[in-house]
Scaffold this active site. Sequence first.
Site, PDB file in Angstrom:
ATOM      1  CD  GLN A 110      23.206  49.957  40.497  1.00 43.98           C
ATOM      2  OE1 GLN A 110      24.284  49.450  40.218  1.00 43.98           O
ATOM      3  NE2 GLN A 110      22.064  49.428  40.114  1.00 43.98           N
ATOM      4  CE  LYS A 113      22.422  50.102  36.187  1.00 41.50           C
ATOM      5  NZ  LYS A 113      23.074  48.780  36.401  1.00 41.50           N
ATOM      6  CE  LYS A 125      27.397  46.843  41.117  1.00 42.55           C
ATOM      7  NZ  LYS A 125      26.279  46.753  40.157  1.00 42.55           N
ATOM      8  CG  ASP A 165      27.593  43.393  39.459  1.00 37.02           C
ATOM      9  OD1 ASP A 165      26.763  44.105  38.882  1.00 37.02           O
ATOM     10  OD2 ASP A 165      28.767  43.271  39.033  1.00 37.02           O
ATOM     11  CB  THR A 208      19.415  41.908  34.538  1.00 38.48           C
ATOM     12  OG1 THR A 208      19.337  42.076  35.946  1.00 38.48           O
ATOM     13  CG2 THR A 208      20.301  42.990  33.953  1.00 38.48           C
ATOM     14  CG  ASN A 239      21.307  36.831  36.511  1.00 38.54           C
ATOM     15  OD1 ASN A 239      20.967  37.993  36.336  1.00 38.54           O
ATOM     16  ND2 ASN A 239      20.458  35.904  36.920  1.00 38.54           N
ATOM     17  CB  SER A 375      16.489  44.873  43.242  1.00 37.79           C
ATOM     18  OG  SER A 375      17.373  43.822  42.935  1.00 37.79           O
TER      19      SER A 375
HETATM   20  P1  NDP Z   1      27.721  36.647  36.248  1.00 36.54           P
HETATM   21  O1  NDP Z   1      28.804  36.488  37.227  1.00 36.54           O
HETATM   22  O2  NDP Z   1      26.484  35.841  36.361  1.00 36.54           O
HETATM   23  O3  NDP Z   1      28.278  36.420  34.762  1.00 36.54           O
HETATM   24  C1  NDP Z   1      29.319  37.179  34.259  1.00 36.54           C
HETATM   25  C2  NDP Z   1      29.658  36.671  32.880  1.00 36.54           C
HETATM   26  O4  NDP Z   1      30.608  37.510  32.256  1.00 36.54           O
HETATM   27  C3  NDP Z   1      30.306  35.285  32.925  1.00 36.54           C
HETATM   28  O5  NDP Z   1      30.027  34.607  31.728  1.00 36.54           O
HETATM   29  C4  NDP Z   1      31.781  35.636  33.033  1.00 36.54           C
HETATM   30  O6  NDP Z   1      32.635  34.596  32.600  1.00 36.54           O
HETATM   31  C5  NDP Z   1      31.858  36.846  32.117  1.00 36.54           C
HETATM   32  N1  NDP Z   1      32.913  37.751  32.577  1.00 36.54           N
HETATM   33  C6  NDP Z   1      32.987  38.387  33.761  1.00 36.54           C
HETATM   34  N2  NDP Z   1      34.097  39.116  33.867  1.00 36.54           N
HETATM   35  C7  NDP Z   1      34.731  38.925  32.712  1.00 36.54           C
HETATM   36  C8  NDP Z   1      35.947  39.428  32.213  1.00 36.54           C
HETATM   37  N3  NDP Z   1      36.719  40.253  32.929  1.00 36.54           N
HETATM   38  N4  NDP Z   1      36.289  39.047  30.976  1.00 36.54           N
HETATM   39  C9  NDP Z   1      35.510  38.204  30.244  1.00 36.54           C
HETATM   40  N5  NDP Z   1      34.349  37.700  30.675  1.00 36.54           N
HETATM   41  C10 NDP Z   1      33.972  38.058  31.887  1.00 36.54           C
HETATM   42  O7  NDP Z   1      27.380  38.198  36.245  1.00 36.54           O
HETATM   43  P2  NDP Z   1      26.080  38.944  35.691  1.00 36.54           P
HETATM   44  O8  NDP Z   1      25.529  38.247  34.511  1.00 36.54           O
HETATM   45  O9  NDP Z   1      25.221  39.227  36.842  1.00 36.54           O
HETATM   46  O10 NDP Z   1      26.721  40.342  35.240  1.00 36.54           O
HETATM   47  C11 NDP Z   1      27.158  40.608  33.919  1.00 36.54           C
HETATM   48  C12 NDP Z   1      27.188  42.103  33.682  1.00 36.54           C
HETATM   49  O11 NDP Z   1      25.874  42.641  33.861  1.00 36.54           O
HETATM   50  C13 NDP Z   1      28.077  42.904  34.644  1.00 36.54           C
HETATM   51  O12 NDP Z   1      28.604  44.016  33.956  1.00 36.54           O
HETATM   52  C14 NDP Z   1      27.092  43.388  35.700  1.00 36.54           C
HETATM   53  O13 NDP Z   1      27.565  44.544  36.360  1.00 36.54           O
HETATM   54  C15 NDP Z   1      25.898  43.686  34.816  1.00 36.54           C
HETATM   55  N6  NDP Z   1      24.593  43.741  35.485  1.00 36.54           N
HETATM   56  C16 NDP Z   1      24.132  42.711  36.256  1.00 36.54           C
HETATM   57  C17 NDP Z   1      22.873  42.786  36.820  1.00 36.54           C
HETATM   58  C18 NDP Z   1      22.287  41.658  37.590  1.00 36.54           C
HETATM   59  O14 NDP Z   1      21.139  41.775  38.001  1.00 36.54           O
HETATM   60  N7  NDP Z   1      22.988  40.561  37.816  1.00 36.54           N
HETATM   61  C19 NDP Z   1      22.043  43.983  36.677  1.00 36.54           C
HETATM   62  C20 NDP Z   1      22.586  44.977  35.786  1.00 36.54           C
HETATM   63  C21 NDP Z   1      23.816  44.853  35.242  1.00 36.54           C
HETATM   64  P3  NDP Z   1      33.013  33.389  33.614  1.00 36.54           P
HETATM   65  O15 NDP Z   1      31.809  32.501  33.651  1.00 36.54           O
HETATM   66  O16 NDP Z   1      34.204  32.746  33.008  1.00 36.54           O
HETATM   67  O17 NDP Z   1      33.291  34.047  34.921  1.00 36.54           O
HETATM   68  O1  2IT Z   2      24.229  46.642  38.072  1.00 36.14           O
HETATM   69  C1  2IT Z   2      23.127  46.418  38.608  1.00 36.14           C
HETATM   70  O2  2IT Z   2      22.148  47.137  38.415  1.00 36.14           O
HETATM   71  C2  2IT Z   2      23.003  45.235  39.472  1.00 36.14           C
HETATM   72  N1  2IT Z   2      23.967  44.497  39.633  1.00 36.14           N
HETATM   73  C3  2IT Z   2      21.710  44.944  40.182  1.00 36.14           C
HETATM   74  C4  2IT Z   2      21.592  45.779  41.416  1.00 36.14           C
HETATM   75  C5  2IT Z   2      20.422  45.464  42.305  1.00 36.14           C
HETATM   76  O3  2IT Z   2      20.364  46.100  43.371  1.00 36.14           O
HETATM   77  O4  2IT Z   2      19.575  44.629  41.976  1.00 36.14           O
END
Ligand code: NDP
Ligand code: 2IT
Length: 443
Positions: A110, A113, A125, A165, A208, A239, A375
């Site tokens: 982070q 980034k 985090k 997250d 994102t 998401n 954000s």
């Molecule tokens: P969500 O909780 O909305 O979705 C996560 C997705 O990934 C779900 O489909 C989940 O499956 C799957 N998943 C999570 N863990 C595992 C695992 N161990 N094995 C297999 N599948 C898995 O999270 P986000 O979409 O927010 O986050 C996804 C990624 O993006 C993460 O790495 C996060 O750190 C990163 N990220 C998120 C940001 C944000 O703004 N939200 C910003 C930047 C990065 P299931 O539905 O079964 O749980």
């Molecule tokens: O990994 C990431 O950058 C996030 N989960 C979003 C962090 C934020 O402060 O919006």
Amino acid sequence: MSYVSEAMQELDARNPGQPEFRQAAKEVLESLESVINEHPEYRRNAILERIIEPDRQIMFRVPWTDDKGVAHVNRGFRVQFNNAIGPYKGGIRLHPSVNLSIIKFLGFEQIFKNSLTGLPIGGGKGGSDFDPKGKSDREIFEFCRSFMTELYRHIGADVDVPAGDIGTGAREIGFMYGTYKKITNLYEGVLTGKGLTYGGSLARTEATGYGLVYLTEEMLKAKGKSFKGSVVAISGSGNVAIYAAEKATALGAKVVTMSDSTGWIYDENGIDLAAVKEIKEVKRGRLSEYKNYRPKAQYSASGRVWQVKCDIALPCATQNELDESDAKTLVKNKVIAVGEGANMPSTPEAQEVFLKNGVLFAPAKAANAGGVATSALEMSQNSQRLSWTFEEVDAKLHGIMINIYRNMAAAAEKYGSKDNFIVGANIAGFKKVADAMVAQGIQ
Ligand code: NDP
Ligand code: 2IT
């Protein structure tokens, strides 16, 4: 021994049992040799030793009771890594796999980034090993309230601003915000990803995923290519994955895969996103239900989406979800570009396969920076006590992603690694933070 090698040794010696953190930190340190040689003041100021050691790490007990009245205890974390260029900023992950190594890797990523966004935000985090799956709204509320009852004393609109997250979305942020306000009596932008009626920003939900596609499109454009007419494989269905799929489709691509922790779907006609949104966002269900909407689609409980032939791969689930053999399969199937939506989804071996085979590779800290950038735009709106339109926020996000692409491409070229955007993003993100740390003295 070079300064970078010394820092790596210190990293290994001081952080045994933290493989994810060491993996993330090594990737950055390995990229920095040339910029370190150019700036002897970094060594004099112990920049590397300081940047791999968090400012502070908070761990706490989170007790809550379930609907049957049974008490449970989870562990809460907040790692405040570096605030050289702004208040700590980063999400909260709620997943049973969460431990200190994972939170430190995420907090470390982070820093760079957030620097790449060009906005004034430092790196942090948090999270918990709490599993939100299958919990009632009341149980989620109890957990969030308990979590914030400790966390509130460590955060603030100008101190540390958490967000979503994995496992933390609008519902959890709402409960945490309500608790913060109840305890402190402050109505301030202490969390981002808030609901639109109480300080949230339009386009944060989409940011994102949209940002990932904007940056990947820019990278493709530089080589005369684009999303238009391409076949895209996406992992995850949360998401990031959902809004990456939405924007890729809007740009003329066909998204053929998505996955969750229990399996993955292949729909050769293009994923029906309305169905995925209903399953994952509304029902909080499983992707296996997708066949109820599209009977001809395939659902598999084993294997990974990367075995499907595609032009562009967007890993959007979690760390180390794409390994060397997945990368080789993608290369064999003539993948053109990979954009990382998740944090650290490709293993180091997979990254090497992509770079060696000339695959355009946008690393996570650049590619998924649109979420945290938006954000920061939410923080600006909260400070101004104004709300911008969707179009305004989206246009700013688009501009930020184009700038990130340009800065990482320029840094890669300047430091002798043209088209190696891992090196480019790491150097561009690092340099601004390092210079601020030098200017502020050894603290
Ligand atoms: P969500 O909780 O909305 O979705 C996560 C997705 O990934 C779900 O489909 C989940 O499956 C799957 N998943 C999570 N863990 C595992 C695992 N161990 N094995 C297999 N599948 C898995 O999270 P986000 O979409 O927010 O986050 C996804 C990624 O993006 C993460 O790495 C996060 O750190 C990163 N990220 C998120 C940001 C944000 O703004 N939200 C910003 C930047 C990065 P299931 O539905 O079964 O749980
Ligand atoms: O990994 C990431 O950058 C996030 N989960 C979003 C962090 C934020 O402060 O919006």
